[in-house]
Write a protein that holds these residues in place. Structure first.
Motif, PDB file in Angstrom:
ATOM      1  N   PRO A  73     -16.639   2.988  29.615  1.00 16.09           N
ATOM      2  CA  PRO A  73     -16.443   2.316  30.906  1.00 16.09           C
ATOM      3  C   PRO A  73     -15.778   3.200  31.957  1.00 16.09           C
ATOM      4  O   PRO A  73     -16.145   3.150  33.131  1.00 16.09           O
ATOM      5  N   SER A 205     -22.083  -4.090  38.849  1.00 10.61           N
ATOM      6  CA  SER A 205     -21.155  -4.979  38.154  1.00 10.61           C
ATOM      7  C   SER A 205     -20.694  -4.285  36.887  1.00 10.61           C
ATOM      8  O   SER A 205     -21.218  -3.231  36.510  1.00 10.61           O
ATOM      9  N   PHE A 206     -19.707  -4.890  36.233  1.00 17.05           N
ATOM     10  CA  PHE A 206     -19.151  -4.252  35.049  1.00 17.05           C
ATOM     11  C   PHE A 206     -19.273  -5.199  33.858  1.00 17.05           C
ATOM     12  O   PHE A 206     -19.010  -6.401  33.975  1.00 17.05           O
ATOM     13  N   ASP A 207     -19.651  -4.644  32.718  1.00 10.70           N
ATOM     14  CA  ASP A 207     -19.905  -5.432  31.509  1.00 10.70           C
ATOM     15  C   ASP A 207     -18.612  -5.618  30.718  1.00 10.70           C
ATOM     16  O   ASP A 207     -18.381  -4.955  29.705  1.00 10.70           O
ATOM     17  N   TRP A 208     -17.774  -6.539  31.183  1.00 13.90           N
ATOM     18  CA  TRP A 208     -16.515  -6.788  30.489  1.00 13.90           C
ATOM     19  C   TRP A 208     -16.716  -7.368  29.083  1.00 13.90           C
ATOM     20  O   TRP A 208     -16.016  -6.943  28.146  1.00 13.90           O
ATOM     21  N   LEU A 211     -17.383  -4.540  26.783  1.00 13.24           N
ATOM     22  CA  LEU A 211     -16.175  -3.770  26.487  1.00 13.24           C
ATOM     23  C   LEU A 211     -15.341  -4.463  25.409  1.00 13.24           C
ATOM     24  O   LEU A 211     -14.825  -3.814  24.490  1.00 13.24           O
ATOM     25  N   VAL A 212     -15.216  -5.796  25.500  1.00 13.69           N
ATOM     26  CA  VAL A 212     -14.453  -6.549  24.497  1.00 13.69           C
ATOM     27  C   VAL A 212     -15.092  -6.410  23.121  1.00 13.69           C
ATOM     28  O   VAL A 212     -14.405  -6.174  22.111  1.00 13.69           O
ATOM     29  N   THR A 215     -14.495  -2.958  21.708  1.00 16.54           N
ATOM     30  CA  THR A 215     -13.108  -2.817  21.274  1.00 16.54           C
ATOM     31  C   THR A 215     -12.860  -3.526  19.956  1.00 16.54           C
ATOM     32  O   THR A 215     -12.204  -2.991  19.052  1.00 16.54           O
ATOM     33  N   LEU A 263     -22.929  -1.855  29.616  1.00 24.02           N
ATOM     34  CA  LEU A 263     -21.860  -0.869  29.518  1.00 24.02           C
ATOM     35  C   LEU A 263     -22.419   0.472  29.044  1.00 24.02           C
ATOM     36  O   LEU A 263     -22.032   1.543  29.518  1.00 24.02           O
TER      37      LEU A 263
END
Length: 466
Positions: A73, A205-208, A211-212, A215, A263
């Motif tokens: 990211p 946009s961002f792929d939150w 990312l979760v 992680t 992401l």
């Protein structure tokens, strides 16, 4: 929030790109110094906080997990908003967190500060390879990446010796304080010598959720390995952690295939030179960092000191630096990056295969580690060049993030798997050494296969990715 231009006197110099590469080498040196120096604190941390090796290893694993989760990211955001900008702010965070680590009142606080430190390291490392490849002329890329790899190796080489001396003479807290003066110098140099970002790739946009999921997958995997290495958790919890890692990994891949702005664009990984090169990089760094945990434990168990362990361990990164910086002077230019990868991984495999047959003494350990370092120093710059050469310039931050993510995950697995091998070895120093070397040899064989597959593919990723 704007990238400042370099002074005209620097920007107009014919060799200005070398100044940018030299500046990035500060970050490469600092990151690897920190990675190698921390392993020398394990014994002191166990004594001060009265805990197990499996608990203390999270001083490294918490840092590495955060790094792995953020590299992609941060690389994407850097491609959009400026690689120099993120790189310099990364130095600010890393240097401040290093000072906080040196003042940590407990093991939990130290682990938390290491997480913050890793946020800064991700901002630096996601952009280091990209800054080198976008600053250097394409025909000099391999040389520039070799110099960066040599700076990494210098940090690794000094880490064990400096770490052993600091821990023996002053205590473990000074291990983190050494980052502060290096960080200040690098921040000033980066402000004046690094070029602004010319090619950007805007992020809609961002792929939150992605990312979760990433992680959760990486954290569960390494926590499961760590739990199996001696953490006080029941067997069912270890099984649950591995199951969670597999489920989260599957969900991450599924989401990346379906979301409009992923992401990680999987189109990059469909090019074999990229996917196989990243797999080889992961295994290469597992082989590089596994001994940083293994050798101090073996030497100390045999009655040696941290200072002796650091001196022996220096042979590995010294060999790495010698090969990374000197390969272009020794090997003919006609020897391709693919041939260098295969030659380097062959040297690594041979060195590891010979280790169980030789005495486990400081002098023999130094020789074995030096040969292993030579192979890794030949392999790593060539492998990085193959991967980055297959990725479009406007995605170089993402590509650099992928390379460093593979490095970080390989490093974390090296720490976790060697700790597991030592935990499962009940037959003394010799058994622990043999079992750990077997893990490293398996990783080297996987790197050999991945390098062979990468060598067969000359395609580039599509220009529109990601």
């Amino acid at each position: 929030m704007r990238e400042r231009p370099r002074p005209h006197a620097i920007r107009s110099r014919p060799g200005a790109w070398w100044l940018a590469v030299a500046t990035v080498c500060f970050g490469a040196f600092m990151g690897q110094l920190d990675a190698s120096i921390v392993t020398l604190t394990y014994g002191s941390l166990r004594s001060e906080f009265a805990t197990s090796l499996a608990a203390v290893e999270w001083v490294s694993l918490a840092y590495l997990l955060t790094l792995v989760a953020l590299l992609i990211p941060v690389g994407r955001l850097s491609d959009a908003y400026g690689r120099k900008l993120f790189y310099l702010y990364g130095f600010v965070v890393f240097t401040g967190a290093s000072a906080a680590c040196g003042l940590a009142p407990s093991l939990v606080a130290l682990v938390v500060f290491r997480v913050v430190q890793a946020v800064g390291a991700a901002m630096m490392q996601a952009n280091s390879v990209a800054l080198v490849t976008t600053s250097a002329p394409r025909e000099r890329m391999r040389t520039a990446l070799g110099v960066q790899a040599a700076a990494q190796a210098l940090g690794l080489a000094l880490g064990p010796t400096v770490g052993g001396a600091l821990v023996s003479a002053l205590g473990w807290r000074w291990v983190f304080g050494i980052n502060v003066p290096v960080g200040v110098v690098a921040l000033v140099a980066g402000h004046y010598l690094l070029p602004r970002t010319r090619s950007r790739n805007r992020v809609a946009s961002f792929d939150w959720p992605g990312l979760v999921l990433l992680t959760v997958a990486t954290t569960s995997l390494l926590l499961g390995v760590s739990a199996a290495s001696g953490l006080p958790v029941p067997p069912w919890a270890v099984t649950a952690l591995f199951a969670l890692a597999g489920t989260a990994g599957w969900a991450f891949v599924r989401r990346q295939r379906r979301t409009p702005v992923p992401l990680l664009d999987l189109a990059l990984l469909r090019v074999r030179a990229v996917s196989s090169g990243l797999a080889a990089a992961l295994c290469g760094y597992l082989v590089l960092f596994g001994p940083l945990v293994l050798v101090p434990q073996i030497v100390v168990r045999a009655g040696g000191s941290e200072l002796l362990a650091g001196a022996v361990l220096t042979a590995l990164p010294a060999g790495f630096a010698l090969a990374a910086a000197g390969a272009d002077r020794v090997l003919p230019r006609a020897v391709s990056d693919r041939a260098r990868c295969l030659l380097g991984v062959a040297v690594c495999t041979g060195a590891l295969a010979a280790m169980p047959l030789l005495p486990v003494t400081p002098s023999w350990l130094a020789v074995q580690l030096a040969v292993l370092g030579l192979g890794l120093g030949l392999f790593t710059p060539a492998n990085n060049t193959l991967v980055m050469g297959a990725i479009p310039a406007n995605c170089s931050g993402t590509g650099g993030g992928l390379v460093n993510m593979a490095r970080g995950l390989g490093t974390a697995l090296g720490v976790a798997l060697i700790t597991l091998a030592l935990h499962l070895s009940r037959g003394g120093v010799r058994h622990g050494w043999v079992h750990s070397v077997a893990v490293l040899l398996c990783a080297a064989l996987v790197a050999a296969v991945a390098s062979s597959l990468s060598a067969a593919d000359r395609r580039r990723a599509p220009v529109g990715s990601p």
